[in-house]
Design a protein around this motif. Sequence first.
Motif, mmCIF file in Angstrom:
data_model
loop_
_atom_site.group_PDB
_atom_site.id
_atom_site.type_symbol
_atom_site.label_atom_id
_atom_site.label_comp_id
_atom_site.label_asym_id
_atom_site.label_seq_id
_atom_site.Cartn_x
_atom_site.Cartn_y
_atom_site.Cartn_z
ATOM 1 N N MET A 1 0.819 -1.197 0.000
ATOM 2 C CA MET A 1 0.000 0.000 0.000
ATOM 3 C C MET A 1 0.865 1.264 0.000
ATOM 4 N N ILE A 2 2.017 1.175 0.710
ATOM 5 C CA ILE A 2 2.882 2.346 0.790
ATOM 6 C C ILE A 2 3.800 2.353 -0.426
ATOM 7 N N CYS A 3 3.769 3.441 -1.168
ATOM 8 C CA CYS A 3 4.601 3.453 -2.359
ATOM 9 C C CYS A 3 5.692 4.499 -2.194
ATOM 10 N N GLY A 4 6.919 4.070 -2.430
ATOM 11 C CA GLY A 4 8.049 4.991 -2.318
ATOM 12 C C GLY A 4 8.122 5.575 -0.923
ATOM 13 N N SER A 5 8.342 6.887 -0.841
ATOM 14 C CA SER A 5 8.489 7.520 0.457
ATOM 15 C C SER A 5 7.189 8.193 0.882
ATOM 16 N N ARG A 6 6.088 7.932 0.197
ATOM 17 C CA ARG A 6 4.832 8.606 0.549
ATOM 18 C C ARG A 6 4.019 7.727 1.488
ATOM 19 N N LEU A 7 3.465 8.362 2.492
ATOM 20 C CA LEU A 7 2.796 7.588 3.541
ATOM 21 C C LEU A 7 1.272 7.599 3.427
ATOM 22 N N ASP A 8 0.740 8.417 2.541
ATOM 23 C CA ASP A 8 -0.705 8.338 2.315
ATOM 24 C C ASP A 8 -0.991 7.105 1.446
ATOM 25 N N PRO A 9 -2.232 6.584 1.534
ATOM 26 C CA PRO A 9 -2.556 5.404 0.723
ATOM 27 C C PRO A 9 -2.412 5.700 -0.769
ATOM 28 N N ALA A 10 -1.903 4.721 -1.504
ATOM 29 C CA ALA A 10 -1.843 4.865 -2.956
ATOM 30 C C ALA A 10 -3.254 4.699 -3.525
ATOM 31 N N ASP A 11 -4.027 3.865 -2.871
ATOM 32 C CA ASP A 11 -5.393 3.602 -3.326
ATOM 33 C C ASP A 11 -6.350 3.946 -2.178
ATOM 34 N N TRP A 12 -6.905 5.125 -2.242
ATOM 35 C CA TRP A 12 -7.763 5.591 -1.135
ATOM 36 C C TRP A 12 -9.000 4.719 -0.977
ATOM 37 N N GLU A 13 -9.535 4.227 -2.064
ATOM 38 C CA GLU A 13 -10.752 3.408 -1.948
ATOM 39 C C GLU A 13 -10.463 2.098 -1.236
ATOM 40 N N ALA A 14 -9.320 1.489 -1.559
ATOM 41 C CA ALA A 14 -8.944 0.243 -0.878
ATOM 42 C C ALA A 14 -8.711 0.529 0.604
ATOM 43 N N PHE A 15 -8.078 1.662 0.876
ATOM 44 C CA PHE A 15 -7.844 2.038 2.275
ATOM 45 C C PHE A 15 -9.169 2.235 3.012
ATOM 46 N N ARG A 16 -10.090 2.915 2.343
ATOM 47 C CA ARG A 16 -11.400 3.172 2.948
ATOM 48 C C ARG A 16 -12.060 1.848 3.367
ATOM 49 N N ALA A 17 -12.002 0.866 2.501
ATOM 50 C CA ALA A 17 -12.630 -0.430 2.793
ATOM 51 C C ALA A 17 -11.952 -1.094 3.994
ATOM 52 N N GLU A 18 -10.628 -1.052 4.026
ATOM 53 C CA GLU A 18 -9.910 -1.673 5.142
ATOM 54 C C GLU A 18 -10.204 -0.944 6.457
ATOM 55 N N ALA A 19 -10.230 0.396 6.383
ATOM 56 C CA ALA A 19 -10.476 1.191 7.587
ATOM 57 C C ALA A 19 -11.890 0.947 8.116
ATOM 58 N N HIS A 20 -12.853 0.904 7.221
ATOM 59 C CA HIS A 20 -14.229 0.628 7.648
ATOM 60 C C HIS A 20 -14.326 -0.759 8.259
ATOM 61 N N GLY A 21 -13.619 -1.717 7.663
ATOM 62 C CA GLY A 21 -13.630 -3.080 8.196
ATOM 63 C C GLY A 21 -13.074 -3.119 9.615
ATOM 64 N N ALA A 22 -11.988 -2.376 9.834
ATOM 65 C CA ALA A 22 -11.366 -2.355 11.161
ATOM 66 C C ALA A 22 -12.341 -1.759 12.180
ATOM 67 N N LEU A 23 -13.001 -0.674 11.784
ATOM 68 C CA LEU A 23 -13.958 -0.040 12.694
ATOM 69 C C LEU A 23 -15.127 -0.986 12.977
ATOM 70 N N ASP A 24 -15.623 -1.639 11.936
ATOM 71 C CA ASP A 24 -16.733 -2.588 12.129
ATOM 72 C C ASP A 24 -16.349 -3.692 13.108
ATOM 73 N N ARG A 25 -15.147 -4.226 12.947
ATOM 74 C CA ARG A 25 -14.740 -5.320 13.840
ATOM 75 C C ARG A 25 -14.626 -4.832 15.288
ATOM 76 N N MET A 26 -14.193 -3.584 15.465
ATOM 77 C CA MET A 26 -14.086 -3.069 16.839
ATOM 78 C C MET A 26 -15.473 -2.830 17.424
ATOM 79 N N ILE A 27 -16.393 -2.379 16.603
ATOM 80 C CA ILE A 27 -17.770 -2.212 17.093
ATOM 81 C C ILE A 27 -18.334 -3.583 17.489
#
Length: 482
Positions: A1-27
């Motif tokens: 997900m991390i490309c080169g020296s940049r720390l923001d997601p390369a694919d924001w949509e994929a990140f969004r899905a993973e982040a939502h999944g993490a939140l759902d599991r914590m709920i």
Amino acid sequence: MICGSRLDPADWEAFRAEAHGALDRMIDHISTVRDRPVWKVAPPEIRARFMSDLPGEGSSLAEALDIFETAIKPYATGNLHPTFMGWVHGAGTPVGMVAEMLAAGLNANCGGRDHIGVEVERQITRWMRQAFGFPEDAAGLFVTGTSIANFLALLIARYALLGDGLRRSGQPASVALRAYASEAAHGCIARAMEMAGLGSDNLRRAPCGPDGAVRVEALRAMIAADRARGATPFLLVGSVGTVNLGAVDPLDELADLAAEEGIWFHVDGAFGALAAFSPRLAPLLKGLERADSVAFDFRKWGQVPYAAGFLLTRDGDVQRRAFMGADSYLTRAARGLAAGEAWPCDYGPDLSRGFQALKTWFTIKVFGADALGRCIEESCDLARYLARRLTQGGLFEVKAPVTLNIVCFGVRGREAGPRNRAIVEYVHASGAAAPSVTILDGEAVIRCAIVNHRTRREDIDAVAAALEGAARTVAAENAPLA
Ligand SMILES: *Cc1c(COP(=O)(O)O)cnc(C)c1O
């Protein structure tokens, strides 16, 4: 997900899905907390996962989230669980969790400057002035916890007495400062004396009555004796909710004593001060409104996620003068981002500070002080219920009066200390409940502190049953020795 020296997601949509999944599991985790044991020990193979070398190469967010799911989440402290009552941990709330996530997203530095985070922190100060009956010019400051809040209060009290000379030249050798608290005061008061270079021997500790509240006459006599020896009393500490028994010192009488003696009156209200949110319990806190400073923590009875310690000081100006720096990079501007007269960093030792105010603001905004006050009342009612339930069971006796939310008890009979310890260890290992052990009158007793907003009567019944089962098991194991 991390490309080169940049720390923001390369694919924001994929990140969004993973982040939502993490939140759902914590709920899911929080909403099903009752279905799991309160605590389980992390086995060696799980701990071994955190003993690897510093990773040069990163891995995917998915892999880190997977480790969180399997190796971190199942082995946490247990304070989310309704039968966790060993120590005064708060349970947090899902609302607080969301606020904490949003605060991390903003990543604001609330040390100062002209941005809304600082204003939100001021809102919390305004609310707490109102709750405690403090004046308009009282200062509020988020810190990590009550230990630090108490320490800062001590430093401010010393500054109030000795003034700017203290900041420049240190404490004059000719002044022998003494502080006063009860024997039941939290250990961090003595450590504050040590950290300030004053020495814990110079904290005088007065005895308590049978209810665990300080004997004010004993304090008065200690202060007089110290004055007669040429020492200088500078700080009187009262407790609202002592750590062992949840006892409340007579604040009005302490305020009178401090006024007569001209010394700083500080209240350690780590968890108990928020009982001010309950109209039924608030009368116990009579005199709090006269304190020079109050240390407390929203993460205890306020149910805000860790960390949310707070110091409220009556004379905000003296607090500012005790800490404010004059560094050029902190110069205030008339306009722009560097505007604003008083910044939070002027009121304590931390320069850069996180946005702790946001999760506190969300918690109070969403639930309201009344509902938080009712949770606090309910904890107190459940503590009384637990005390009755254990007494009626016949195996245990209650060892101290229940003033607020803490019950100290032990098995009946002589030499009960080792058995009390064994019972607590047995119950922890079973995952049924998490009480703790403390020492009263030299003997180990079992302590239940009810702080969790999730705890219900049926949880208390389950805890009592688990303790009774453990007591029978421990008694059977010890039988041949008896
Ligand atoms: C919890 C507590 C403290 C210590 O607070 P920390 O946040 O753990 O540093 C101090 N005094 C009392 C009465 C407490 O209950």
